[in-house]
Design an enzyme around this catalytic site. Sequence first.
Site, mmCIF file in Angstrom:
data_model
loop_
_atom_site.group_PDB
_atom_site.id
_atom_site.type_symbol
_atom_site.label_atom_id
_atom_site.label_comp_id
_atom_site.label_asym_id
_atom_site.label_seq_id
_atom_site.Cartn_x
_atom_site.Cartn_y
_atom_site.Cartn_z
ATOM 1 N N TRP A 222 0.832 -1.216 0.000
ATOM 2 C CA TRP A 222 0.000 0.000 0.000
ATOM 3 C C TRP A 222 0.856 1.251 0.000
ATOM 4 C CZ3 TRP A 222 -4.380 -0.649 -2.035
ATOM 5 C CH2 TRP A 222 -5.023 -1.891 -1.898
ATOM 6 N N ASP B 54 -1.431 6.582 6.441
ATOM 7 C CA ASP B 54 -2.525 5.734 5.975
ATOM 8 C C ASP B 54 -2.800 4.729 7.093
ATOM 9 O OD1 ASP B 54 -4.181 3.881 4.826
ATOM 10 O OD2 ASP B 54 -2.894 3.434 3.109
ATOM 11 N N LYS C 26 -12.585 -1.704 7.195
ATOM 12 C CA LYS C 26 -11.885 -2.692 8.018
ATOM 13 C C LYS C 26 -12.242 -2.487 9.486
ATOM 14 C CE LYS C 26 -8.490 -2.164 4.463
ATOM 15 N NZ LYS C 26 -8.645 -3.369 3.666
#
Length: 359
Positions: free
Chosen positions: A101, A171, A195
């Site tokens: 990511w 993030d 999530k």
Amino acid sequence: MTAHNFNAGPAALPAPVLERVRAELLDYRGRGMSVMEMSHRSKEFEEVNADAEARFKRLAGVGDGWRVLFLQGGASTQFAMIPMNLVPRGRHADMIVTGAWGEKAHDEAVLLCGSRVAASTKEGGYRRVPRRAEITLSPDAAYVHLTTNETIHGVQWHDVPDMGGVPLIADMSSDVFCRPLDAARFSLIYAGAQKNLGPSGVTVVMLRESLIASANKDVPTMLRYSTHAKNNSLYNTPPAFAVYVLGLVLKWLEDGGGLGVMQAFNEEKASLLYSTIDESAGYFTGHAEKGSRSIMNVTFRLPDEAKEKAFLAEAVAAGMVGLAGHRSVGGCRASIYNAVPLASVQALASLMREFSRRG
Ligand code: PMP
């Protein structure tokens, strides 16, 4: 029968939240309709929106000087919005890359501004976060960006080093509110909700007001933080139902005792799986190095791919969903976000022990 849900995202939601959604689905508080069917300009929805924002700020421990925005386009859109808004022309971003990511965030920033890798642990296969001495910051970077939890590799920061005076952006898509958040360390944090926070469709961005004020002005309207801040995330039609469920998840977190309680619960679940790996005499191998092990995504391998396939098939037969590793890395991954019950993790740990005993 409820599945043991180890999905990486969209992922398990707290049962009390789902029950509340069900109870309010046909008639939200006497309005004769669900939140999905209401105007986003109604007093009712404005309350839902403001309540979710206030709860997020309380849990994050921030007050005035910070804004919480509910945006669309996923965390992936933030990979672009952040540099577009926050890197002045001629400057660059420093990126710390600890997995897939972080790589994506860097690739996107490269398209939009200068983006420099200040540290990367790719060479070792993304098994750990870098040590402070391995991070080379440049003093004129607009910000430093890192990924607090790499969802695919199962690598998490447990002690974010001091970045000097450079604003830190994180993030937190796969570990936001898994433990208390030291917001003072950060200038902007962001997370796709699917999530730890709620259903997919909404992305939370929490940032300092000072960043909004100094942001670039030559950015398309929908991609400007100031547009959404000025309009309390109601500039255009918001993902209303997702924001409503997110608010209920935040209420569940607060009612449960807050983030300290959540951290203890998450550590209990993670240590059950990691001790099963460590006590398997090498049958299971954890991907991440011990100091960087994620308490949200536990990544591990079996002795060979045939055994992994057989293990995953047994897990499915036992009602466990989502344990295959990401298609880019293979192996197994148990995503054990806030809402995953201890009983699911216990069931997985005992299947792992039993399967490895059989050899
Ligand atoms: N960052 C991280 C750490 C993620 O885990 C994900 C999604 N799995 C993303 C970014 C991308 O999020 P989205 O799908 O919401 O764009």
